[in-house]
Design a protein around this motif. Structure first.
Motif, short mmCIF file in Angstrom:
data_model
loop_
_atom_site.label_atom_id
_atom_site.label_comp_id
_atom_site.label_asym_id
_atom_site.label_seq_id
_atom_site.Cartn_x
_atom_site.Cartn_y
_atom_site.Cartn_z
N ILE A 5 0.86 -1.18 0.00
CA ILE A 5 0.00 0.00 0.00
C ILE A 5 0.90 1.23 0.00
O ILE A 5 1.76 1.37 0.86
N GLY A 6 0.67 2.09 -0.95
CA GLY A 6 1.34 3.38 -0.98
C GLY A 6 0.39 4.43 -0.45
O GLY A 6 -0.76 4.50 -0.87
N PHE A 7 0.84 5.23 0.49
CA PHE A 7 -0.03 6.26 1.07
C PHE A 7 0.51 7.64 0.74
O PHE A 7 1.65 7.96 1.06
N ASP A 8 -0.33 8.42 0.08
CA ASP A 8 -0.01 9.81 -0.25
C ASP A 8 1.35 9.91 -0.95
O ASP A 8 2.20 10.71 -0.59
N LEU A 9 1.52 9.07 -1.97
CA LEU A 9 2.79 9.05 -2.70
C LEU A 9 2.87 10.22 -3.67
O LEU A 9 1.95 10.46 -4.44
N ASN A 10 3.97 10.92 -3.63
CA ASN A 10 4.18 12.05 -4.53
C ASN A 10 5.26 11.75 -5.56
O ASN A 10 5.41 12.49 -6.52
N GLU A 11 6.02 10.70 -5.36
CA GLU A 11 7.11 10.36 -6.27
C GLU A 11 6.75 9.13 -7.10
O GLU A 11 6.29 8.13 -6.58
N GLU A 12 6.97 9.22 -8.40
CA GLU A 12 6.69 8.10 -9.29
C GLU A 12 7.57 6.91 -8.95
O GLU A 12 7.11 5.76 -9.00
N ASN A 13 8.82 7.15 -8.57
CA ASN A 13 9.73 6.04 -8.22
C ASN A 13 9.23 5.26 -7.02
O ASN A 13 9.35 4.03 -6.98
N ALA A 14 8.67 5.94 -6.04
CA ALA A 14 8.15 5.26 -4.85
C ALA A 14 6.97 4.38 -5.23
O ALA A 14 6.86 3.24 -4.79
N ARG A 15 6.06 4.91 -6.04
CA ARG A 15 4.90 4.14 -6.48
C ARG A 15 5.34 2.91 -7.27
O ARG A 15 4.88 1.80 -7.04
N ALA A 16 6.26 3.11 -8.20
CA ALA A 16 6.74 2.01 -9.04
C ALA A 16 7.42 0.93 -8.20
O ALA A 16 7.23 -0.26 -8.44
N THR A 17 8.20 1.34 -7.22
CA THR A 17 8.88 0.37 -6.35
C THR A 17 7.88 -0.47 -5.58
O THR A 17 8.00 -1.70 -5.54
N LEU A 18 6.89 0.17 -4.98
CA LEU A 18 5.89 -0.58 -4.23
C LEU A 18 5.08 -1.50 -5.15
O LEU A 18 4.77 -2.63 -4.79
N GLN A 19 4.75 -1.01 -6.33
CA GLN A 19 3.98 -1.83 -7.26
C GLN A 19 4.80 -3.03 -7.72
O GLN A 19 4.28 -4.13 -7.84
N ASN A 20 6.09 -2.84 -7.93
CA ASN A 20 6.95 -3.95 -8.33
C ASN A 20 7.15 -4.97 -7.22
O ASN A 20 7.42 -6.14 -7.49
N CYS A 21 7.05 -4.55 -5.97
CA CYS A 21 7.21 -5.46 -4.83
C CYS A 21 5.96 -6.31 -4.60
O CYS A 21 6.04 -7.37 -4.00
N ALA A 22 4.83 -5.83 -5.07
CA ALA A 22 3.57 -6.55 -4.88
C ALA A 22 3.46 -7.71 -5.86
O ALA A 22 4.05 -7.68 -6.94
N SER A 23 2.69 -8.71 -5.48
CA SER A 23 2.36 -9.78 -6.41
C SER A 23 1.55 -9.19 -7.55
O SER A 23 0.85 -8.18 -7.37
N PRO A 24 1.61 -9.81 -8.72
CA PRO A 24 0.79 -9.31 -9.84
C PRO A 24 -0.70 -9.44 -9.52
O PRO A 24 -1.12 -10.39 -8.87
N ASP A 25 -1.48 -8.46 -9.96
CA ASP A 25 -2.93 -8.54 -9.80
C ASP A 25 -3.45 -9.73 -10.58
O ASP A 25 -2.94 -10.06 -11.66
N THR A 26 -4.46 -10.39 -10.03
CA THR A 26 -5.06 -11.54 -10.70
C THR A 26 -6.57 -11.39 -10.68
O THR A 26 -7.17 -11.34 -9.62
N GLY A 27 -7.16 -11.29 -11.85
CA GLY A 27 -8.62 -11.17 -11.92
C GLY A 27 -9.11 -9.99 -11.11
O GLY A 27 -8.70 -8.85 -11.32
#
Length: 59
Positions: A5-27
């Motif tokens: 979960i990213g909270f109040d993210l202002n940096e694209e790099n922070a969002r991308a890092t958290l998204q890359n750490c998460a499992s891929p979305d499924t359905g």
């Protein structure tokens, strides 16, 4: 399964890092959440709890 979960993210790099750490979305199941306020943060935690409750162990 890894949820992030990213909270109040202002940096694209922070969002991308958290998204890359998460499992891929499924359905219908998401694993990366981006919350801009307390209401969205609470909803993300509720969604994650529902996903955990629906897990079934199989042999």
């Amino acid at each position: 399964m890894r949820d992030t979960i990213g909270f109040d993210l202002n940096e694209e790099n922070a969002r991308a890092t958290l998204q890359n750490c998460a499992s891929p979305d499924t359905g219908k199941i998401k694993h990366f959440y981006q919350a801009a306020n307390g209401t969205e943060l609470n909803q993300a935690f509720q969604d994650i709890a529902r996903n955990i409750e629906s897990l079934a162990l199989t042999k």
